[in-house]
Design a protein around this motif. Structure first.
Motif, PDB file in Angstrom:
ATOM      1  N   HIS B 245      31.391  -8.233  54.905  1.00 13.59           N
ATOM      2  CA  HIS B 245      32.099  -7.664  55.919  1.00 13.59           C
ATOM      3  C   HIS B 245      32.091  -6.162  56.121  1.00 13.59           C
ATOM      4  N   SER B 246      32.095  -5.479  55.087  1.00 16.82           N
ATOM      5  CA  SER B 246      31.981  -3.960  55.091  1.00 16.82           C
ATOM      6  C   SER B 246      30.791  -3.316  55.735  1.00 16.82           C
ATOM      7  N   ASP B 247      29.871  -4.286  55.985  1.00 19.84           N
ATOM      8  CA  ASP B 247      28.567  -3.794  56.767  1.00 19.84           C
ATOM      9  C   ASP B 247      28.902  -3.967  58.225  1.00 19.84           C
ATOM     10  N   GLN B 248      29.915  -4.834  58.635  1.00 18.66           N
ATOM     11  CA  GLN B 248      29.915  -5.077  59.985  1.00 18.66           C
ATOM     12  C   GLN B 248      30.118  -3.944  61.009  1.00 18.66           C
ATOM     13  N   VAL B 249      29.239  -3.813  61.848  1.00 16.13           N
ATOM     14  CA  VAL B 249      29.940  -2.804  63.085  1.00 16.13           C
ATOM     15  C   VAL B 249      30.389  -3.298  64.336  1.00 16.13           C
ATOM     16  N   THR B 252      36.328  -5.243  65.072  1.00 15.11           N
ATOM     17  CA  THR B 252      36.804  -5.730  63.937  1.00 15.11           C
ATOM     18  C   THR B 252      36.209  -5.458  62.714  1.00 15.11           C
ATOM     19  N   GLY B 253      35.198  -4.600  62.704  1.00 12.45           N
ATOM     20  CA  GLY B 253      34.526  -3.894  61.684  1.00 12.45           C
ATOM     21  C   GLY B 253      34.393  -2.362  61.717  1.00 12.45           C
ATOM     22  N   THR B 254      33.251  -1.679  61.424  1.00 12.08           N
ATOM     23  CA  THR B 254      33.243  -0.443  61.230  1.00 12.08           C
ATOM     24  C   THR B 254      32.707   0.123  62.712  1.00 12.08           C
ATOM     25  N   ARG B 255      33.469   1.525  63.069  1.00  8.87           N
ATOM     26  CA  ARG B 255      32.987   2.126  64.297  1.00  8.87           C
ATOM     27  C   ARG B 255      32.202   3.018  63.826  1.00  8.87           C
ATOM     28  N   ILE B 256      31.009   3.160  64.511  1.00 10.10           N
ATOM     29  CA  ILE B 256      30.010   4.081  64.062  1.00 10.10           C
ATOM     30  C   ILE B 256      29.525   5.198  65.072  1.00 10.10           C
ATOM     31  N   ALA B 257      29.016   6.210  64.522  1.00 11.10           N
ATOM     32  CA  ALA B 257      28.598   7.288  65.534  1.00 11.10           C
ATOM     33  C   ALA B 257      27.520   7.978  65.029  1.00 11.10           C
ATOM     34  N   PRO B 258      26.237   7.297  64.536  1.00 10.97           N
ATOM     35  CA  PRO B 258      25.139   8.138  63.933  1.00 10.97           C
ATOM     36  C   PRO B 258      24.314   8.721  65.017  1.00 10.97           C
ATOM     37  N   GLU B 259      23.379   9.398  64.597  1.00 10.47           N
ATOM     38  CA  GLU B 259      22.470  10.208  65.484  1.00 10.47           C
ATOM     39  C   GLU B 259      21.626   9.212  66.254  1.00 10.47           C
ATOM     40  N   ILE B 260      21.268   8.213  65.493  1.00  5.19           N
ATOM     41  CA  ILE B 260      20.458   6.954  66.173  1.00  5.19           C
ATOM     42  C   ILE B 260      20.888   5.511  65.546  1.00  5.19           C
TER      43      ILE B 260
END
Lengths: 254, 322
Positions: B245-249, B252-260
């Motif tokens: 689950h720690s990989d889940q975007v 209810t998981g992780t909110r990400i903001a990568p370049e791509i």
């Protein structure tokens, strides 16, 4: 172990979410309803705890009369007691919600004894106010930690694991305690046929409670402006790799 | 002059970018309120210089030996005591898990309303705000009526930017905490990831149901590694037990903001989309050109990810002469 799990009935949206004409609610004409995901996991965790330790899991919801559906679902996956606080159909603000739930807990504890553990979802899937559990814990004078993705019962109380970006924070909480649980703590089970049949007979207690409105008032819901997205198609097969790597290069991530 | 307090989330002195976002938003908000922008630093961490770079004119250093590490009760009580003492017009923080937790603790103790995850605020006697619901799939217009306004701002909603450079006055506030607050202090940490994490990675290569199995993530791992990024996944993948689950975007998981964000075989249900939408660029690789992820992405490849992903890795290696 006596555990209380507070759950919320929420619509189950798919790829898109629409608002009713008056802007006051999610248009659920074509949607089903479910238990907010973090809370579904909280319930599963509570059931696993009493399977190990013995005890009971009381499931409480504040919501419309139809939230009986979520309580019956809870019965089908191992809940042992069920309480509905009717809210007349419209969401209450967080202060009002927390006051009513705290009152309900005091009454339930006066009747059946103190809850060793009270669980909330980290935040509801819909309104996402991030506060009802904390307010209830404070009203009851009990410690609370949010973001919990692991619980061990210890002789003194509980060891709770909170997931952070780089790993885990460890908390040691006394009994009684309150926790805000996150999805990922477990994979909730599906109801068995036997569970489903039993859930039809589950007794649901209704507690008529009210509390004064708090200082936050919802005016209306609306969808965020559509980002005018034009999708640039880089290819239709593995030959697109060159164009993709060009793009990665351009973005400086190569 | 009235005061806007910005509570700086930090972990033993490490300041996440969210705290800088809070100061950035706070600068404009303080100006609109004709208030002074003042930072709150819980514990002994020295964050005065950075608070000044972002425009804080004062830093309230909230001290007590119990505040050497994080604990929601201790932080909440300490900030609540400061609020009673300083009587600010408003208090804000970034809407991360920790930021919202501290604000909720403060609100509970002061019996004040708290509005989490705002995108914009119009200050006045009564405040009007737009906040996120459903993790950002819907917006809510609300009003907030209270003597002291408590709000958090949605994480990733704006880019942090220094400005209004000031040399803050440091004001020490000794919080009065008894032993009961130790119940919720962090007692230990387990470090599972070092270096880039899902939420800070410049590139996230993510897989959905279309990947098909746990083993089929290997090419995604390879591509992520070549790009110094991390592998993510959708909720369907976690529910199938293919990834932790720690990989889940997602919401209810992780909110990400990568370049791509490279989304492979992901349909793009709103649960997932709201976790990925802060990405600066999105490349969707999917056989279904009508998939929500494809129509919302800036770039797409309409093809089988099992063929495209290894081809990307091969092309990167070729260009690097490997």
């Amino acid at each position: 172990m006596r555990v209380l799990v507070c759950v919320k009935r929420v619509p189950a949206p798919g790829a898109k979410i629409n608002v009713t004409g008056d802007g006051l609610a999610v248009d659920t004409t074509h949607l089903g309803f479910t238990t907010s995901p973090h809370e579904e996991c909280a319930l599963e965790e509570a059931v696993q705890i009493i399977e190990r330790e013995g005890g009971e899991v009381v499931v409480l919801t504040l919501g419309p009369a139809e939230a009986e559906e979520q309580l019956r679902y809870a019965a089908s996956v191992g809940g042992t007691g069920f309480v509905l606080i009717p809210n007349g159909g419209a969401d209450w603000d967080p202060q009002r919600t927390a006051s009513a739930i705290a009152d309900a807990i005091r009454a339930l504890e006066a009747d059946g004894g103190e809850f060793d553990l009270i669980m909330f979802g980290n935040e509801s899937a819909d309104a996402g106010g991030f506060q009802v559990g904390v307010r209830v814990a404070h009203k009851l004078g009990r410690p609370i930690v949010n973001g919990i993705k692991g619980i061990e019962v210890t002789p003194e109380g509980f060891t709770a694991h909170r997931a952070i970006d780089t790993g885990v924070e460890v908390y040691k909480l006394p009994k009684p305690a309150v926790m805000g649980v996150k999805e990922g703590i477990n994979l909730p089970r599906y109801p068995t046929m036997k569970g489903r049949l039993a859930s039809r007979k589950a007794e649901i207690a209704t507690m008529e409670l009210n509390a004064p409105a708090g200082g936050q008032a919802m005016l209306k819901l609306h969808r965020p402006p559509e980002q005018p997205s034009t999708t640039e198609i880089l290819g239709t097969g593995p030959e697109a790799a060159a164009a993709i790597v060009d793009l990665l290069d351009e973005l400086g991530v190569l | 002059m009235s005061i806007l307090l910005v509570v700086l989330e930090h972990d033993r002195g490490d300041l996440p970018v969210g705290s800088l976002e809070a100061l950035t938003v706070g600068r404009d908000l303080a100006a609109s309120m004709d208030a002074s922008l003042e930072a709150v630093v819980v514990g002994d961490a020295d964050l005065t210089a950075v608070a000044g770079e972002y425009g804080a004119t004062a830093v309230h250093q909230v001290t007590n030996e119990m505040l050497a590490d994080y604990g929601p009760d201790a932080w909440g009580e300490a900030v609540a005591q400061l609020v009673r003492s300083v009587a600010p017009a408003a208090v804000m923080a970034v809407g991360t898990d920790r930021g919202n937790e501290v604000m909720a603790q403060v609100a509970a103790r002061l019996d004040l309303p708290f509005v989490a995850n705002c995108l914009s605020v119009e200050a006045g006697d009564t405040w009007s705000m737009t906040r996120v619901q459903w993790g950002g799939s819907l917006l809510e217009d609300s009003t907030l009526t209270a003597d002291t306004k408590l709000v958090s701002f949605a994480h990733h909603a704006i880019e942090a930017a220094p400005g209004g450079a000031a040399s803050p006055t440091v004001k020490t506030f000794e919080a009065d905490l008894d032993h009961s607050y130790t119940a919720t202090m962090i007692t230990d940490r387990v470090v599972l990831a070092s270096g880039v994490t899902l939420s800070t990675a410049p590139v996230v290569v993510s897989g959905g149901r279309g990947v098909g199995s746990e083993d089929a993530f290997a090419p995604l791992e390879e591509l992520a590694e070549l790009l110094g990024g991390r592998v993510g996944c959708s909720r369907a993948v976690t529910n199938n037990g293919w990834r932790p689950h720690s990989d889940q975007v997602g919401q209810t998981g992780t909110r990400i903001a990568p370049e791509i964000y490279i989304a492979c075989g992901i349909s793009g249900a709103i649960q997932h989309w709201v976790g990925a939408m802060a990405s600066k660029n999105i490349l969707a690789i999917n056989t279904d050109s009508d998939a929500n992820m494809v129509t919302k992405a800036g770039y797409a490849v309409i093809a089988d990810l099992h063929e495209v992903v290894p081809a990307i890795s091969a092309e990167i290696r070729r260009r690097r002469g490997q």
